[in-house]
Design an enzyme around this catalytic site. Structure first.
Site, short mmCIF file in Angstrom:
data_model
loop_
_atom_site.label_atom_id
_atom_site.label_comp_id
_atom_site.label_asym_id
_atom_site.label_seq_id
_atom_site.Cartn_x
_atom_site.Cartn_y
_atom_site.Cartn_z
N HIS A 44 10.01 -23.53 9.71
CA HIS A 44 8.97 -24.12 10.57
C HIS A 44 7.58 -23.99 9.97
CE1 HIS A 44 11.51 -23.59 14.51
NE2 HIS A 44 12.23 -24.05 13.50
N CYS A 58 3.11 -3.14 4.15
CA CYS A 58 2.28 -1.98 4.49
C CYS A 58 3.06 -1.20 5.54
CB CYS A 58 0.87 -2.40 4.94
SG CYS A 58 0.81 -3.49 6.37
N THR A 112 3.11 -1.40 8.88
CA THR A 112 3.67 -2.27 9.92
C THR A 112 3.81 -3.73 9.48
OG1 THR A 112 1.46 -2.77 10.69
CG2 THR A 112 2.58 -0.91 11.74
N ASP A 165 0.88 -1.18 0.00
CA ASP A 165 0.00 0.00 0.00
C ASP A 165 0.91 1.23 0.00
OD1 ASP A 165 0.96 0.25 2.58
OD2 ASP A 165 -0.99 0.27 3.56
C1 RB5 Z 1 -1.80 2.75 6.48
O1 RB5 Z 1 -1.75 4.03 6.97
C2 RB5 Z 1 -1.42 1.72 7.56
O2 RB5 Z 1 -2.42 1.65 8.51
C3 RB5 Z 1 -1.17 0.39 6.92
O3 RB5 Z 1 -0.17 0.52 5.97
C4 RB5 Z 1 -0.67 -0.74 7.82
O4 RB5 Z 1 0.37 -0.31 8.65
C5 RB5 Z 1 -1.62 -1.54 8.54
O5 RB5 Z 1 -1.27 -2.58 9.14
#
Ligand code: RB5
Length: 153
Positions: A98, A65, A67, A7
């Site tokens: 694993h 993304c 995180t 994303d």
């Molecule tokens: C987008 O702002 C963020 O929420 C997404 O990239 C991600 O970190 C969600 O897990």
């Protein structure tokens, strides 16, 4: 085949990983948008990559993304996908040895490019151990998937 997708929050790290994969002659499909769009949503990309992995033999996915958490949660909704959130060498190796993870998820806001490339290399170069205890545990995940699909939960 490696399905790569991010994303907006994972986009810059995705570009670094893409460059690394292309430089090392990996066959890849980038399912991300053409440019980062702050309004895009990670489940859309997780879904595209998960479907690609399930439909293509000997394939894997790398999802990024902010995180890695959202991508991982979304990808793991697909029966047959074992997506792992990776943040260091140990989790990269365990995911392959694993869990036999067919998708890894990384955080563009939590993992620096150097670490991320190391993680990608380890995951690509490490095989499933094939040990019975791990086969048994993966088998149990597959049983849960079957149960959920058959009950249409
Ligand atoms: C987008 O702002 C963020 O929420 C997404 O990239 C991600 O970190 C969600 O897990």
């Amino acid at each position: 085949m490696i399905y790569l997708a991010s994303d907006h929050a994972g986009y810059p790290l995705k570009e670094e990983i893409k460059e690394f994969l292309l430089d090392n002659d990996y066959e890849l499909e980038d399912l991300s948008g053409e440019k980062p769009d702050p309004l895009d949503d990670y489940p859309d990309f997780a879904s595209l990559a998960a479907r690609g992995v399930l439909e293509t033999e000997n394939s894997g996915g790398i999802l990024i993304c902010g995180t890695g958490q959202g991508m991982c949660a979304a990808a793991n909704k697909f029966p047959g996908i074992r997506a792992a959130l990776i943040y260091d060498d140990f989790t990269a190796r365990s995911a392959a040895e694993h869990l036999d993870a067919n998708i890894i998820c990384l955080g563009g806001r939590t993992t620096d490019p150097e670490t991320a490339l190391k993680i990608v290399k380890i995951w690509l170069d490490t095989n499933f151990s094939g040990e019975e205890r791990h086969k048994k545990r993966i088998g149990k995940i597959m049983e849960i998937e079957k149960e959920i699909v058959s009950q249409n939960i």
